[in-house]
Design an enzyme around this catalytic site. Structure first.
Site, PDB file in Angstrom:
ATOM      1  CD  GLU A  90      -3.317   0.042   0.470  1.00 49.04           C
ATOM      2  OE1 GLU A  90      -3.030   1.103  -0.142  1.00 49.04           O
ATOM      3  OE2 GLU A  90      -4.481  -0.377   0.570  1.00 49.04           O
ATOM      4  CG  ASN A 133      -8.644   2.829   0.943  1.00 51.52           C
ATOM      5  OD1 ASN A 133      -7.433   3.035   0.971  1.00 51.52           O
ATOM      6  ND2 ASN A 133      -9.168   1.640   1.204  1.00 51.52           N
ATOM      7  CG  ASP A 166      -7.742   0.087  -1.842  1.00 47.76           C
ATOM      8  OD1 ASP A 166      -7.162   0.926  -1.134  1.00 47.76           O
ATOM      9  OD2 ASP A 166      -7.809  -1.112  -1.529  1.00 47.76           O
TER      10      ASP A 166
END
Length: 289
Positions: free
Chosen positions: A16, A146, A196
């Site tokens: 991430e 997100n 996301d």
């Protein structure tokens, strides 16, 4: 087929927060589930890592060097990659159910970071803003925070709630840091990917990684999908612009969620992929303190 190539075969459980350092041509990213921060030197092609004692959800580079990062237990700063952590803010939420997830800085150097509520049965994810040792909550109505990003003029803030398939817009006052007038920007149908992590290019287009959707989408400021780019992984997690010309789109992916069958198809899932685009990204703002 896809034009995306694997830039870093990290085999991360949950890669991430890819973040480009234009000063050193370094690509940073985290593996949340492994408690690791990575630094990939794109010139020497070397990968360094640092292991922590808990999940590191997101981070930003600091203007005077070092980092600010949001962990499960709170927000910390550290002066360089391997330096000691300094507590900036201790979490006031239930750490058994909640941790930090996505975040970045605005153009004035405020650090914004959102939390996720693991039970996903109530809207208890919050978006925090940090500046000069103080914090405030900008929004508290998400399951999983997100997609935080800003328009080039910083007048619009984007923020997604991944499990609920929606991206919101806020009016953002860059001088005061106030976020108002929350409204729906785009909602994705169930069963074909969830919005996301994201980034906005210099033309104002919003690029979103669609988790479980095997692609990245480019969305106009009006909410129209302009392009779709397949990713060699089922679970893209976030995007970031970088490279010498800020035209390379880096895409982080998740490996842990892949089934054995999916790993046969996508053996580099958990890596960072790269796509050369026809646009340029915004240089990432740094934490001002």
């Amino acid at each position: 087929m896809t034009d995306m190539q694997c830039a870093v075969d990290a085999q991360a459980k949950l890669a991430e927060c890819p973040r480009w350092d234009e000063r050193t041509q370094t690509l940073y990213f985290v593996d949340i589930d492994s408690f690791v921060l990575y630094a990939y030197d794109t010139q020497s092609k070397t990968l360094s890592n640092r292991k922590f004692d808990e999940e590191i959800g997101c981070f930003s580079l600091a203007e005077n060097g070092g980092f600010i990062a949001a962990f499960r237990s709170g927000v910390y700063t550290f002066d360089q990659f391997d330096a000691e952590l300094k507590s900036y803010w201790k979490a006031d939420y239930d750490q058994q159910t909640t941790r930090f997830n996505d975040g970045r800085c605005d153009a004035k150097g405020r650090f914004l970071a959102g939390t996720m509520y693991s039970p996903k049965d109530a809207f208890k994810g919050a978006l925090y803003q940090f500046r000069r040792g103080q914090q405030k909550v900008l929004d508290q109505a998400a399951w999983t925070s997100n997609g935080l990003a800003f328009s080039p003029d910083q007048s619009i803030m984007y923020y997604s709630d991944t499990p609920n398939h929606v991206v919101y817009q806020f009016d953002y006052d860059i001088e005061t840091g106030e976020a108002t007038n929350k409204r729906e920007f785009i909602r994705f149908p169930h069963g074909n990917g969830r919005p996301d992590g994201a980034a906005v290019d210099t033309d104002g287009n919003y690029w979103s990684a669609l988790y479980q959707g095997q692609r990245v989408v480019k969305i106009s400021p009006a909410g129209e999908i302009l392009e779709e780019h397949p990713v060699p992984a089922t679970y893209p997690t976030m995007v970031a612009f970088g490279g010498p010309n800020m035209s390379t789109l880096y895409v982080s992916t998740c490996r842990a969620a892949q089934t054995a069958e999916e790993l046969q198809i996508f053996p580099q899932a958990g890596g960072i992929f790269a796509l050369e685009t026809s646009v340029t990204g915004q240089v990432e703002p740094r934490f001002a303190g």
